[in-house]
Design a protein around this motif. Sequence first.
Motif, PDB file in Angstrom:
ATOM      1  N   TRP A 545       0.822  -1.220   0.000  1.00 12.52           N
ATOM      2  CA  TRP A 545       0.000   0.000   0.000  1.00 12.52           C
ATOM      3  C   TRP A 545       0.850   1.262   0.000  1.00 12.52           C
ATOM      4  CZ3 TRP A 545       0.591   3.568   3.870  1.00 12.52           C
ATOM      5  CH2 TRP A 545       1.228   3.143   5.048  1.00 12.52           C
ATOM      6  N   ARG A 546       2.056   1.162   0.527  1.00 17.98           N
ATOM      7  CA  ARG A 546       2.906   2.342   0.614  1.00 17.98           C
ATOM      8  C   ARG A 546       3.264   2.866  -0.782  1.00 17.98           C
ATOM      9  NH1 ARG A 546       7.500   0.371   2.840  1.00 17.98           N
ATOM     10  NH2 ARG A 546       8.318   2.443   3.253  1.00 17.98           N
ATOM     11  N   TRP A 547       3.271   1.960  -1.756  1.00 16.19           N
ATOM     12  CA  TRP A 547       3.519   2.421  -3.118  1.00 16.19           C
ATOM     13  C   TRP A 547       2.361   3.299  -3.592  1.00 16.19           C
ATOM     14  CZ3 TRP A 547       5.265  -2.620  -6.080  1.00 16.19           C
ATOM     15  CH2 TRP A 547       6.336  -3.194  -5.391  1.00 16.19           C
ATOM     16  N   ALA A 548       1.137   2.933  -3.190  1.00  9.56           N
ATOM     17  CA  ALA A 548      -0.034   3.706  -3.627  1.00  9.56           C
ATOM     18  C   ALA A 548       0.006   5.114  -3.070  1.00  9.56           C
ATOM     19  CB  ALA A 548      -1.310   2.999  -3.166  1.00  9.56           C
ATOM     20  N   MET A 549       0.545   5.254  -1.858  1.00  9.76           N
ATOM     21  CA  MET A 549       0.605   6.579  -1.235  1.00  9.76           C
ATOM     22  C   MET A 549       1.720   7.429  -1.819  1.00  9.76           C
ATOM     23  SD  MET A 549      -1.725   7.181   1.036  1.00  9.76           S
ATOM     24  CE  MET A 549      -1.040   8.444   2.085  1.00  9.76           C
ATOM     25  N   GLY A 550       2.562   6.818  -2.617  1.00  5.83           N
ATOM     26  CA  GLY A 550       3.634   7.590  -3.219  1.00  5.83           C
ATOM     27  C   GLY A 550       4.794   7.824  -2.284  1.00  5.83           C
TER      28      GLY A 550
ATOM     29  N   PRO B  88       8.180  13.755   3.824  1.00  4.07           N
ATOM     30  CA  PRO B  88       7.815  12.520   3.113  1.00  4.07           C
ATOM     31  C   PRO B  88       7.224  11.480   4.053  1.00  4.07           C
ATOM     32  CG  PRO B  88      10.024  13.236   2.515  1.00  4.07           C
ATOM     33  CD  PRO B  88       9.601  14.094   3.671  1.00  4.07           C
ATOM     34  N   SER B  89       7.497  11.616   5.349  1.00  8.79           N
ATOM     35  CA  SER B  89       6.962  10.648   6.307  1.00  8.79           C
ATOM     36  C   SER B  89       5.441  10.696   6.369  1.00  8.79           C
ATOM     37  CB  SER B  89       7.513  10.937   7.706  1.00  8.79           C
ATOM     38  OG  SER B  89       8.908  10.859   7.701  1.00  8.79           O
ATOM     39  N   LEU B  90       4.885  11.800   5.908  1.00  5.91           N
ATOM     40  CA  LEU B  90       3.421  11.919   5.908  1.00  5.91           C
ATOM     41  C   LEU B  90       2.770  10.713   5.232  1.00  5.91           C
ATOM     42  CD1 LEU B  90       0.817  13.665   6.287  1.00  5.91           C
ATOM     43  CD2 LEU B  90       1.324  14.665   4.051  1.00  5.91           C
ATOM     44  N   PHE B  91       3.442  10.183   4.175  1.00  4.32           N
ATOM     45  CA  PHE B  91       2.849   9.114   3.379  1.00  4.32           C
ATOM     46  C   PHE B  91       2.947   7.740   4.049  1.00  4.32           C
ATOM     47  CE2 PHE B  91       4.028  12.578   0.625  1.00  4.32           C
ATOM     48  CZ  PHE B  91       2.849  12.808  -0.050  1.00  4.32           C
ATOM     49  N   GLU B  92       3.572   7.711   5.220  1.00  4.07           N
ATOM     50  CA  GLU B  92       3.627   6.459   5.977  1.00  4.07           C
ATOM     51  C   GLU B  92       2.388   6.294   6.847  1.00  4.07           C
ATOM     52  OE1 GLU B  92       6.003   4.240   5.719  1.00  4.07           O
ATOM     53  OE2 GLU B  92       7.240   5.441   4.346  1.00  4.07           O
ATOM     54  N   TYR B  93       1.555   7.355   6.905  1.00  2.00           N
ATOM     55  CA  TYR B  93       0.400   7.338   7.806  1.00  2.00           C
ATOM     56  C   TYR B  93      -0.866   7.706   7.030  1.00  2.00           C
ATOM     57  CZ  TYR B  93       4.272   7.685  11.081  1.00  2.00           C
ATOM     58  OH  TYR B  93       5.441   7.468  11.752  1.00  2.00           O
ATOM     59  N   PRO B  94      -1.572   6.743   6.520  1.00  2.00           N
ATOM     60  CA  PRO B  94      -2.766   7.072   5.726  1.00  2.00           C
ATOM     61  C   PRO B  94      -3.879   7.727   6.539  1.00  2.00           C
ATOM     62  CG  PRO B  94      -1.996   4.864   5.242  1.00  2.00           C
ATOM     63  CD  PRO B  94      -1.237   5.317   6.454  1.00  2.00           C
ATOM     64  N   PHE B  95      -3.746   7.778   7.855  1.00  2.00           N
ATOM     65  CA  PHE B  95      -4.744   8.458   8.675  1.00  2.00           C
ATOM     66  C   PHE B  95      -4.004   9.435   9.579  1.00  2.00           C
ATOM     67  CE2 PHE B  95      -7.530   8.785  12.431  1.00  2.00           C
ATOM     68  CZ  PHE B  95      -8.737   9.074  11.822  1.00  2.00           C
ATOM     69  N   GLY B 122      -4.985   8.501  -1.205  1.00  2.00           N
ATOM     70  CA  GLY B 122      -5.751   7.569  -0.384  1.00  2.00           C
ATOM     71  C   GLY B 122      -5.698   7.871   1.099  1.00  2.00           C
ATOM     72  N   GLY B 123      -5.026   8.951   1.478  1.00  2.00           N
ATOM     73  CA  GLY B 123      -4.948   9.298   2.889  1.00  2.00           C
ATOM     74  C   GLY B 123      -6.234   9.937   3.392  1.00  2.00           C
TER      75      GLY B 123
END
Lengths: 758, 267
Positions: A545-550, B88-95, B122-123
Amino acid sequence: MSAGESTTELLFLPLLSPWAWVVLVVAGGAAVLLAWRSGAGLRPQRRHLLLGLRLLLLFVFAAVLTGPHRVERREHRERQPLVILVDESRSMGIRDMDGASRAEVVTGWIRDLREAPDALPEGVDLELFAFSEDLRPLAVGGELDASGSDTDLSSAFLGLREKLGDRRPAAVLVVSDGVDRGALGRAFAAEGKEGLAPFRSELGAPVSTWTLGATKDAIVDLKIVDVHAPPFGFVRRPMEVEVDVARSGLPEGPVRVQLRAEGQLLSSQDAFVGEGDSDTLTFEVRPDQVGFHTYELSLPIPEGDVIESNNRREFTVKIVRDRTRVLQVSSRPSWDVKFLRRLLKTDPNIDLVSFFILRTTDFEGELARREELSLIAFPYDELFSQDLQGFDLVIFQNFWFGSFAGFSDTHYLQNVADYVREGGALLMVGGDITGEAGYGDSPLASVLPSLLPRAGMTAGEGSLKPTEAGERHPITRGLLGRAGSRSGASPGASRLPTLGPYNDLGAVDAEGVSLLRRGDTGQDVLAVRDVGRGRSLVLASESSWRWAMGSDTVAGTDAYEELWRSVLRWLVRDAEERQVQVLTDAENYEVGDPLSGQVRVLQTDYSPLADASLVLTARSPSSPEVLLRLEGTTDSDGHFEFGYRPSEVGTLILEAEVDVLAESVARAEARVSVSDGRGELANPVPRPDLMEGLAAVNDGTAFSTEPPNLAKLPLKRREDLRLSSERAQPVWNHAFLLLLLVTLASVEWILRRRFGLR
Amino acid sequence: MTLRFRSERRTFLRLLGLGASGLMAVPAGIFGGSARAQGERAVRIALLDLGALPESRVSGVDALVQEVIRNSSVALSATISRVSPSSPSLFEYPFVILVGDQGFPAVDRTVVDNLRLFLRGGGTLLIDDSSGLEDSAFDRSVRRLVARLLPGQRMRPIGREHALYRSFFILRRVAGRLVVKDHLSGVWTGDITPVIYSQNDLLGALARTRSGDWRFDVVPGGTRQRTEARKLGVNLLLFALTGNYKLDAVHVDTLLKRMRRQGGYGR
């Protein structure tokens, strides 16, 4: 030929053109006028004599110029043909005449005619023609091959008129079973004998008929009347095929009908059909792959069956993919579950059924009563016992039956394993519960690409490295190409997106193929397997899923979608990936039907490939003989149109090969089946009533049992004479006429001198 | 139905009971064991740090995590990170949760781009106004930020039919420490709601002291209102994880029936 009669006539063939005649008349008038005026001083008798001579001279001269010919004609009375038209269509090959075929009976009768020429009426000559679609002369004693596809009497009469020219037959005898499928047969079917009035022959001779073949009740025939198959079916969906079975001349009893595909028996049923009746059976097949599927329905061949060819029928169904039906189950929601579900939901071609286990039983109970929970019962028994076969793909995403139910899941896992072997697809995505499940010791192990031992997750991230197979495999090659293009390096040499934590895939099965490994430890991360008719794939991570988040700069935001769409396409064997496609306007044809088709050629980026040279061939699966070979190039839309008219019953493989594409994608084929269900053999029962009607409307006699006595056929003799020779001899150049002209001119000249004129 | 049990009859009866009441649960001990104890949990959430984070509400996030862990099967990490919107760490947390009671300055273009990519990727962004005011400085800052994040998308009330009201509990009201608004607001992209906005100090209702007592009184509804707030917190996180799953589930029966009617039914 009878004795001749001669006649003689005088025929004028003018030697001058009309204009020359005008000039001649004017000159003649002037000559007469001059002759009259020059004799003005003469006595009237002399003057009239000279004028008479001048007029006589001119008359004789004009008579010569009219070109008189003497014509002599000789005429005779000719012998007339007695024409026998013999049907050589396929229905004549039916052996319903005491063990002999209708054609064999006719052949024997003709041979007897040759040996007994006295059987013919006086003054006629026998001429034989065989007809089906065409008319051809038939030697007396020649063999009939009974191979023509159709009986068409009206066309045969038109052809006969051309063949005879201006000769008029004394009589025509039509020898056939009357199974006419042309204009005459249609008119008779519509209006009975009255409908035959327009078919009175223009040959001017009586037309008699001899009907061959046994009556309907005496014909022994077990046959497939018709097959009703859908024009296309959906992969993994049941498809119904109806077959109509009929019989005649056989004792009542069950008839075993078998359905085969690729020679393998799929199903069999008994038809219960009474004498002269028909029965319809319904077969259900469940094709497990997209593409062209050819099936064969067959009946046993009872003793005495007069048409064996209608006891089997091939048909082809194009199997396509409907909306892909996906079952996604997970023992706990996670970002990985969320993003895969999100991807699947955005695909309009996917019907997604998701079930997530949302809660634990150690529920503390302080927040709400159970009725305030918005939870749904997991219909595990329905999904994994009843409805499993309806799905194209089952996703176990960090899922284990044991995570929510304390009972043995062996039964359900066995169902899933069977489902995969029978053509289903299983995708297993890792996670802590996947590791706990211990699928390596379950019935699923037999269909998974690796052993998946019971083990926890390995923490940490790691870069991925493709295996040798992974560099070529359709699932990963796109991903590798993307990585290569982003970094500027060659595909496969560059860094792939990272994943982790990881499950332990264990050893990859001998039938499994590893596609991706961890770059640091070399442990397998993604493995696939073809098993039975299905496929399985395991990804030992729940962090794609981390790929989807970019968040992975190597993956970019498209890598996730690209990976999973490739996975889905591969698992469900998506046919739309093919660069060359052969399309036909139908999958099933009757003999002689026109077949229209199209070859579509796409480039590797799936845009149309124009001006691509290709070769299209048609052949039977059972023979290397090429029945059709076409060479051409695609148009600007990447299309190549073709047409063909199959003439043989059976299955045809239409194969296209495109020169410029890589060998692995350059070929494609389509299959069609050709049957004769609507052909003459569909209903070969003799039609003596049609033959009687034809004889009646043409003043002939209808024979239906015994061979006709030719000596007693109604005849129409011709009384007129036929010209046998004609001679035309010129008279104008006869010496007498020349002498007469000279004499007349001389007498006039002498008399003018004697009368004192010049 | 053919079941082969290895556990006792009581398990079977419980499953039947859960099924009849519309529940399905994970038996204790299955998740509570090694899988959960291995430290690295798959689901992590974070606080979005815009520089004005009220520390009193951080314990509310901790409480929210504990509510989710206690009630659901989600393997939620108890560690709450703080993440910069430009990182960039923002994208490690979808919520991620943005909570505040004061206005904050307009963020720069990099932050906007990053957050927009986050939401479109998708966040989910949960915003909680803890000021207790309807037209607070924080509210104005939030609306200004959201307008820049998703231009053309207006923030509007989230109706009762929305999936988040049934993503775990069936909710009939919206509550927090206060009831400033009787609804949540949100921004949609398609049928996805990536931004959810509460003006009722939701985290204030969940916040506890070190000793475990409730940090703030809840008015006007007291304990009942707090319970609703706790349930809303669980629902919000489950919604972020499952999206419209619950709404789709309503259609599953229809889908299965259609499959059977079309013949996709194993016999």
